[in-house]
Design a protein around this motif. Sequence first.
Motif, PDB file in Angstrom:
ATOM      1  N   ARG A   6     -31.288  -8.935  32.911  1.00 33.88           N
ATOM      2  CA  ARG A   6     -31.244 -10.036  33.877  1.00 33.88           C
ATOM      3  C   ARG A   6     -31.813 -11.284  33.239  1.00 33.88           C
ATOM      4  NH1 ARG A   6     -29.534  -8.687  38.564  1.00 33.88           N
ATOM      5  NH2 ARG A   6     -30.288 -10.552  39.604  1.00 33.88           N
ATOM      6  N   THR A   8     -33.249 -15.423  34.042  1.00 34.32           N
ATOM      7  CA  THR A   8     -33.815 -16.312  35.053  1.00 34.32           C
ATOM      8  C   THR A   8     -33.353 -17.730  34.764  1.00 34.32           C
ATOM      9  OG1 THR A   8     -35.769 -14.923  35.308  1.00 34.32           O
ATOM     10  CG2 THR A   8     -35.937 -17.200  36.085  1.00 34.32           C
ATOM     11  N   ASP A  38     -31.284 -14.192  38.139  1.00 30.95           N
ATOM     12  CA  ASP A  38     -32.252 -14.532  39.178  1.00 30.95           C
ATOM     13  C   ASP A  38     -32.467 -16.037  39.111  1.00 30.95           C
ATOM     14  OD1 ASP A  38     -32.758 -11.825  39.960  1.00 30.95           O
ATOM     15  OD2 ASP A  38     -34.006 -11.597  38.175  1.00 30.95           O
ATOM     16  N   ASP A  40     -34.619 -19.435  40.176  1.00 28.50           N
ATOM     17  CA  ASP A  40     -35.888 -20.007  40.605  1.00 28.50           C
ATOM     18  C   ASP A  40     -35.567 -21.439  41.011  1.00 28.50           C
ATOM     19  OD1 ASP A  40     -38.491 -20.937  40.940  1.00 28.50           O
ATOM     20  OD2 ASP A  40     -38.939 -20.988  38.787  1.00 28.50           O
TER      21      ASP A  40
END
Length: 192
Positions: A6, A8, A38, A40
């Motif tokens: 994964r 970010t 993911d 943010d």
Amino acid sequence: MKPSSRSTVLALSGSLRAASYNTALLHAAVKHTGGATDFDIYDRLGRLPMFDQDLDNEDAPREVAELRRRVAAADGLLIVTPEHNASIPAALKNSIDWISTPPAGGILPGKPTAIAGASPGPFGSARGQLALRQILTSIGADVLAKPEVAVFRCHERLDEGGNVTDPTTLSLLTDLTDALAARIAAGRVASA
């Protein structure tokens, strides 16, 4: 320990407006991403002090230190920007100034970065994105060339709740986040 597959991505909108088309576009990109990413979401551009070289040191203001930490921790960036006077908004330029100068100067070079934007006008923030691309390239960010996501007449492509209703726009956003995830993955393979 096997590294995570994964990634970010720090996602930010260059608009400070509460009902911003560009912030809605950013949220649609996050919601409809097709990859193992993911996000943010950084939504504090308006809280950053104006760039001041006298404050640009290891003891930078708290908001600046937080932004720098989050950019450094991210594998890539997604920036969605409106167009202001054929360029980018001052708040977005201010944030880039804070994260591109010493002591933070090493966090943007080589960082995979995708850009998009929206405008109610006929050009979909194309000139603002061009200015943003020029700024990011000059400081060494790895800016994706395609797909280009310049959503024109955006007020016709979002509903009253800020949801993107246009299938072509949603497809372009998914293509953009997929391309960003692929660029991040390629960078990991090259550095392994």
